[in-house]
Design a protein around this motif. Structure first.
Motif, PDB file in Angstrom:
ATOM      1  N   ALA A 193     -21.588  -5.011  -7.346  1.00  0.00           N
ATOM      2  CA  ALA A 193     -21.926  -3.977  -6.358  1.00  0.00           C
ATOM      3  C   ALA A 193     -21.735  -4.459  -4.931  1.00  0.00           C
ATOM      4  O   ALA A 193     -21.448  -3.666  -4.035  1.00  0.00           O
ATOM      5  CB  ALA A 193     -23.366  -3.513  -6.559  1.00  0.00           C
ATOM      6  N   ASP A 194     -21.846  -5.787  -4.704  1.00  0.00           N
ATOM      7  CA  ASP A 194     -21.695  -6.302  -3.345  1.00  0.00           C
ATOM      8  C   ASP A 194     -20.286  -6.821  -3.045  1.00  0.00           C
ATOM      9  O   ASP A 194     -20.015  -7.301  -1.954  1.00  0.00           O
ATOM     10  CB  ASP A 194     -22.735  -7.390  -3.059  1.00  0.00           C
ATOM     11  N   ALA A 195     -19.361  -6.695  -4.017  1.00  0.00           N
ATOM     12  CA  ALA A 195     -17.969  -7.079  -3.775  1.00  0.00           C
ATOM     13  C   ALA A 195     -17.363  -6.114  -2.752  1.00  0.00           C
ATOM     14  O   ALA A 195     -17.694  -4.923  -2.732  1.00  0.00           O
ATOM     15  CB  ALA A 195     -17.177  -7.034  -5.073  1.00  0.00           C
ATOM     16  N   VAL A 196     -16.481  -6.629  -1.917  1.00  0.00           N
ATOM     17  CA  VAL A 196     -15.882  -5.814  -0.856  1.00  0.00           C
ATOM     18  C   VAL A 196     -14.380  -5.662  -1.125  1.00  0.00           C
ATOM     19  O   VAL A 196     -13.610  -6.606  -0.946  1.00  0.00           O
ATOM     20  CB  VAL A 196     -16.127  -6.456   0.530  1.00  0.00           C
ATOM     21  N   PRO A 197     -13.964  -4.467  -1.569  1.00  0.00           N
ATOM     22  CA  PRO A 197     -12.541  -4.260  -1.864  1.00  0.00           C
ATOM     23  C   PRO A 197     -11.733  -3.867  -0.630  1.00  0.00           C
ATOM     24  O   PRO A 197     -12.251  -3.248   0.304  1.00  0.00           O
ATOM     25  CB  PRO A 197     -12.566  -3.113  -2.869  1.00  0.00           C
ATOM     26  N   ARG A 198     -10.478  -4.266  -0.672  1.00  0.00           N
ATOM     27  CA  ARG A 198      -9.520  -3.819   0.346  1.00  0.00           C
ATOM     28  C   ARG A 198      -8.183  -3.618  -0.341  1.00  0.00           C
ATOM     29  O   ARG A 198      -7.920  -4.229  -1.385  1.00  0.00           O
ATOM     30  CB  ARG A 198      -9.405  -4.818   1.477  1.00  0.00           C
ATOM     31  N   ILE A 199      -7.373  -2.766   0.231  1.00  0.00           N
ATOM     32  CA  ILE A 199      -6.029  -2.565  -0.300  1.00  0.00           C
ATOM     33  C   ILE A 199      -5.273  -3.878  -0.119  1.00  0.00           C
ATOM     34  O   ILE A 199      -5.345  -4.508   0.940  1.00  0.00           O
ATOM     35  CB  ILE A 199      -5.337  -1.382   0.392  1.00  0.00           C
ATOM     36  N   ALA A 200      -4.587  -4.295  -1.158  1.00  0.00           N
ATOM     37  CA  ALA A 200      -3.912  -5.587  -1.169  1.00  0.00           C
ATOM     38  C   ALA A 200      -2.813  -5.666  -0.104  1.00  0.00           C
ATOM     39  O   ALA A 200      -2.194  -4.645   0.239  1.00  0.00           O
ATOM     40  CB  ALA A 200      -3.326  -5.856  -2.549  1.00  0.00           C
ATOM     41  N   ARG A 201      -2.615  -6.874   0.359  1.00  0.00           N
ATOM     42  CA  ARG A 201      -1.544  -7.143   1.320  1.00  0.00           C
ATOM     43  C   ARG A 201      -0.217  -6.678   0.720  1.00  0.00           C
ATOM     44  O   ARG A 201       0.032  -6.842  -0.466  1.00  0.00           O
ATOM     45  CB  ARG A 201      -1.487  -8.637   1.620  1.00  0.00           C
ATOM     46  N   GLY A 202       0.602  -6.066   1.548  1.00  0.00           N
ATOM     47  CA  GLY A 202       1.887  -5.562   1.086  1.00  0.00           C
ATOM     48  C   GLY A 202       1.830  -4.153   0.522  1.00  0.00           C
ATOM     49  O   GLY A 202       2.853  -3.590   0.133  1.00  0.00           O
ATOM     50  N   HIS A 203       0.631  -3.571   0.470  1.00  0.00           N
ATOM     51  CA  HIS A 203       0.443  -2.211  -0.024  1.00  0.00           C
ATOM     52  C   HIS A 203      -0.051  -1.339   1.126  1.00  0.00           C
ATOM     53  O   HIS A 203      -0.788  -1.809   1.990  1.00  0.00           O
ATOM     54  CB  HIS A 203      -0.595  -2.182  -1.146  1.00  0.00           C
ATOM     55  N   ARG A 204       0.353  -0.086   1.107  1.00  0.00           N
ATOM     56  CA  ARG A 204      -0.083   0.850   2.154  1.00  0.00           C
ATOM     57  C   ARG A 204      -0.272   2.219   1.531  1.00  0.00           C
ATOM     58  O   ARG A 204       0.581   2.710   0.797  1.00  0.00           O
ATOM     59  CB  ARG A 204       0.980   0.908   3.254  1.00  0.00           C
ATOM     60  N   MET A 205      -1.400   2.832   1.855  1.00  0.00           N
ATOM     61  CA  MET A 205      -1.684   4.169   1.357  1.00  0.00           C
ATOM     62  C   MET A 205      -1.365   5.180   2.453  1.00  0.00           C
ATOM     63  O   MET A 205      -1.664   4.940   3.626  1.00  0.00           O
ATOM     64  CB  MET A 205      -3.158   4.274   0.978  1.00  0.00           C
ATOM     65  N   GLN A 206      -0.751   6.278   2.062  1.00  0.00           N
ATOM     66  CA  GLN A 206      -0.472   7.345   3.027  1.00  0.00           C
ATOM     67  C   GLN A 206      -0.374   8.677   2.295  1.00  0.00           C
ATOM     68  O   GLN A 206      -0.178   8.717   1.084  1.00  0.00           O
ATOM     69  CB  GLN A 206       0.823   7.072   3.796  1.00  0.00           C
ATOM     70  N   PHE A 207      -0.523   9.750   3.082  1.00  0.00           N
ATOM     71  CA  PHE A 207      -0.343  11.094   2.523  1.00  0.00           C
ATOM     72  C   PHE A 207       1.137  11.413   2.578  1.00  0.00           C
ATOM     73  O   PHE A 207       1.797  11.220   3.600  1.00  0.00           O
ATOM     74  CB  PHE A 207      -1.138  12.135   3.307  1.00  0.00           C
TER      75      PHE A 207
END
Length: 94
Positions: free
Chosen positions: A9-23
């Motif tokens: 529950a206390d882990a902090v996720p982030r989008i991995a390096r080299g990945h990008r989210m967009q609409f």
């Protein structure tokens, strides 16, 4: 890459390096771009990944989503998605 057995529950996720989210207007959905390709995200996956900013712990993400969706119980779904995303290399935890 293997998925973690549990997501703390206390882990902090982030989008991995080299990945990008967009609409992506042409597809009318969010996508996750990376050098080898693109993943089309369903609305639930997009809601979760938008909150993976490297600052919020998993529990805060679950709380935000629950509040956004009228108190829905989302914890198991969020954990399941994050395990999948980690196994695919889409997210990393700190």
């Amino acid at each position: 890459m293997s998925a973690p057995d549990t997501i703390e529950a206390d882990a902090v996720p982030r989008i991995a390096r080299g990945h990008r989210m967009q609409f992506e207007p042409a597809q009318d959905c969010h996508v996750l771009l990376y050098p080898e390709g693109m993943i089309t995200l369903n609305p639930s996956a997009a809601e979760i990944l938008q909150r993976c900013d490297g600052e919020k712990p998993v529990q805060a993400i679950c709380d935000e989503l629950s509040a956004a969706f009228e108190g829905a119980e989302v914890t198991s779904d969020v954990h399941e998605f994050l395990r999948l995303a980690a196994s695919q290399g889409w997210v990393q935890f700190s």
